[in-house]
Write an enzyme that holds these catalytic residues in place. Sequence first.
Site, PDB file in Angstrom:
ATOM      1  CB  ALA A   2      -3.296   2.821   4.221  1.00 60.50           C
ATOM      2  CG  ASN A   3      -5.726   1.951  -1.398  1.00 59.01           C
ATOM      3  OD1 ASN A   3      -6.012   3.051  -0.954  1.00 59.01           O
ATOM      4  ND2 ASN A   3      -5.988   1.593  -2.627  1.00 59.01           N
ATOM      5  NE  ARG A   4      -9.644  -4.143   3.919  1.00 62.38           N
ATOM      6  CZ  ARG A   4      -9.771  -4.046   5.242  1.00 62.38           C
ATOM      7  NH1 ARG A   4      -8.906  -4.606   6.033  1.00 62.38           N
ATOM      8  NH2 ARG A   4     -10.785  -3.400   5.768  1.00 62.38           N
ATOM      9  CB  SER A   5      -2.089  -3.546  -0.382  1.00 61.49           C
ATOM     10  OG  SER A   5      -1.037  -4.239  -1.028  1.00 61.49           O
ATOM     11  N   PRO A  26       0.846  -1.195   0.000  1.00 59.00           N
ATOM     12  CG  PRO A  26       0.331  -0.726   2.246  1.00 59.00           C
ATOM     13  CD  PRO A  26       1.149  -1.655   1.374  1.00 59.00           C
TER      14      PRO A  26
END
Length: 216
Positions: free
Chosen positions: A29-32, A17
Site C-alpha cells: 500500500a501507499n501511505r495515505s 490508498p
Amino acid sequence: ARGNALAGRHVLVTAGPTHEPIDPVRYIANRSSGKQGFAIAGALAALGARVTLVAGPVTLPTPMGVTRIDVETAREMAAAVDAALPADAAVMVAAVADWRTEASPEKIKKTGDGAVPALHFTENPDILATLAASPARPRLVIGFAAETEKLIEHATAKRARKRADWIVANDVSVDVMGGERNSVHIVTADGVESWETLPKQAVADRLAARIAQALA
Ligand code: C5P
C-alpha cells in the site's frame, strides 16, 4: 448545503490508498490517511454538488451528502471511477499503488531455512491519466502530486504527462502524512499559485470554491 455554486454538477473524487494483496493476510500500500480527499468531497457537497467519492481502505466517516463507493485495489478503483461517469469535474486525490503482484490464494508460509519469497510486480493502470485521455473526460480534471523534492518541477511535468488541468502539488517532506495541515501549490496552465500552510479542511474549502469558479 452551505451554498449552491455547484448545484447540478457531478464531481468525482478519489481518496485514500489502494491495497494490493500479496496473499490473504498481506498487502502492499501507499501511505495515505484519506483525510484531504474526504475533506474535499465534503466541501464540494457543501457547495451543492452531487459528489461520488471512490475511497480506498480508510476508517474515515463519509462526509455529509456524499455518495461513497469503497474499493480495495487500483483496478477496483479504476472500474468504480469509470462506472461513475459522466462527471463535470474529477479530483484524484487517491494515493494509488503503482504496482500490484499476483496474490497467492493461500497464506505464504515461512520455510524456516531463511529462503524468502520473490514478488513479481505488474504496473497498475494510471486512473488519472486514463480519465484525462478518455472520450468521457470531465471538463475539469485535477490531480495531486505528493513530492519530497523539486515539488513545482515535478508537478508541472506531471500536469503535462497526465493531461490534467490542474495539479495540486503537495509538499510531503514536512509532516503532512496523516496530519491535519497541508502545504499546497496549485499548478495550472496559467502558472503556480502557492497557498499558505492551512488545515486540510481549509485547503478543501478553497479548492471547492475554485472548482465552482472554474465550472461557472
Ligand atoms: O504519478 P503519481 O502517483 O505521483 O501521480 C499522482 C496523481 O495521479 C494523483 O492525482 C493520483 O490520484 C493519480 N494516480 C492515479 N492512478 C495511479 C497513480 C496515480 O489516478 N495509478
